[in-house]
Design an enzyme around this catalytic site. Structure first.
Site, PDB file in Angstrom:
ATOM      1  CE  LYS A  35      -0.380   0.043   5.042  1.00 62.87           C
ATOM      2  NZ  LYS A  35      -1.274   0.097   6.211  1.00 62.87           N
ATOM      3  NE  ARG A 136      -5.947   1.130  12.362  1.00 61.07           N
ATOM      4  CZ  ARG A 136      -4.730   0.916  11.863  1.00 61.07           C
ATOM      5  NH1 ARG A 136      -3.799   1.868  11.919  1.00 61.07           N
ATOM      6  NH2 ARG A 136      -4.425  -0.248  11.322  1.00 61.07           N
ATOM      7  CE1 TYR A 261      14.795  31.217   4.194  1.00 63.37           C
ATOM      8  CE2 TYR A 261      14.935  28.847   3.815  1.00 63.37           C
ATOM      9  CZ  TYR A 261      14.728  30.137   3.343  1.00 63.37           C
ATOM     10  OH  TYR A 261      14.459  30.337   2.009  1.00 63.37           O
ATOM     11  CG  MET A 309      10.992  23.807  -1.402  1.00 68.49           C
ATOM     12  SD  MET A 309       9.931  24.934  -2.317  1.00 68.49           S
ATOM     13  CE  MET A 309       8.812  25.468  -1.036  1.00 68.49           C
TER      14      MET A 309
END
Length: 378
Positions: A35, A136, A261, A309
């Protein structure tokens, strides 16, 4: 020249890990879970590689989360049975389930009703999901006998039946909760005379008493160790994905100079900083902490500063051979032989390997090496 970031997918390592799972549970059939695009590795390529194993060794079935994932496999020529682990999401999907020859998990009353109201040309194999403690999906154990009997009373709609459940803590050091779930399912299977599928990756590796009729290896197929405390078996897993790039720039910094940053990292000494072409726009985790390991030219180095990024920065002060074009391995196997586990990287990001592997974005090319012709990831 193309951007140097690629995800190399070692299909021989995938086959090794599947064979390991199968050997650990030699009395069970092994359902290969592919999956989420085979946990980011490319479901089509991984399925075809496993289908290429010899008869008697190849997976008897694959598992996906939804109909769309199954359709991708069928469109690519994958012929093995495919189990829909979450079943259908609306009754009209049963037409496609039948047309594609899928096996169906059922976990809710409405799914049972939809299936029993359907008129297939050929009965559909059903995996009945029981909530043994994870809370679940699944029927409560006290309802299992009734639902099992209703499915069995409709042989024109339902073919082979199987009980399944999912362990919440098979990877944990404390075995008590897992043992409760196991005991619940053992008693239920015995009472109903039902085959069972219980063992996910951690249970396949560490809970032989849970192997049952089927095991369900997932993340272990891709070389990630799901155990809180690795054991002899999990140490034999081989990494399938290597996220590989190169140094594209170098900087010399004086003591105290910041990088990236927010200036989170400051040079503690005269430092040499490498800029690597990989960032959160590729799926590398932006939350990676200073010190997250990266292999530069086969040697361990450390992330220095926030991930951008498209780039990240690495302290290579103690790797004088590092240069423009030097290999940078974010996780996986270096060309120099060193291995950096995706699990170790995940710990530095305060996450798990699943999120890193499934998070690699489409702009990162997958490059396949192994037993089948190179394939573009689905």
């Amino acid at each position: 020249m193309a951007r140097p970031l690629v995800a190399d997918i070692d299909l021989d390592a995938l086959r090794h890990n599947y064979t390991l799972a199968r050997g650990l549970a030699s009395g069970s059939r092994a359902l290969a879970v592919i999956k989420a695009n085979a946990y980011g590795h490319g479901a089509v390529a991984c399925a075809l590689a496993l289908e290429a194993l010899p008869p008697g060794v190849r997976p008897p079935a694959f598992a996906v989360a939804c109909l769309e994932e199954a359709e991708v496999l069928r469109d690519a020529g994958v012929r093995s049975p495919v189990v829909l682990l979450e079943g259908i999401f609306e009754a009209k999907e049963l037409d496609r389930v039948e047309a594609l020859g899928l096996w169906l998990a059922v976990h809710s009353e409405w799914q049972v009703q939809a299936l029993l109201a359907y008129r297939p040309q050929r009965p559909i194999p059903v995996w009945l999901k029981i909530d043994s403690g994870m809370h679940r999906l699944g029927f409560p154990p006290e309802r299992a006998a009734d639902v099992w009997a209703r499915l069995g009373a409709a042989p024109d709609r339902v073919a082979d039946r199987l009980l399944m459940s999912h362990f919440a803590t098979a990877d944990a050091v404390d075995p008590s909760d897992c043992r409760k779930q196991l005991d619940c399912m053992r008693h239920l299977a015995a009472a109903l005379g039902a085959p069972v599928c219980l063992a996910n990756s951690p249970a396949t590796l560490a809970w032989p008493q849970a192997h049952g009729d089927w095991v369900r290896p997932g993340v272990m197929l891709y070389g990630s160790d799901p155990l809180a405390c690795p054991n002899e078996a999990s140490r034999r897993l081989e990494p399938v994905m290597t996220l590989r790039s190169e140094i594209i720039a170098l900087r010399e910094l004086a003591p105290g100079e910041p990088v990236g940053y927010g200036g989170r990292w400051h040079a503690p000494r005269p430092s040499r900083i490498a800029v690597v072409a990989c960032g959160y726009g590729d799926g590398y985790d932006r939350h990676a902490a200073d010190g997250t390991p990266i292999l530069i030219a086969g040697r361990r180095a450390a992330l220095a500063g926030k991930v951008s990024m498209d780039m990240l920065t690495v302290d290579v002060t103690d790797i004088p051979e590092a240069d423009i074009g030097s290999e940078a391995v974010l996780w996986g196997r270096s060309r120099y032989g060193a291995v950096l586990s995706v699990d170790e990287v995940a710990r530095h990001c305060d996450t798990i390997s699943y999120t890193l592997l499934t998070g690699i974005l489409p702009r990162v090319p997958r490059r396949y090496v192994g037993p089948v012709d190179p394939v573009t990831a689905a």
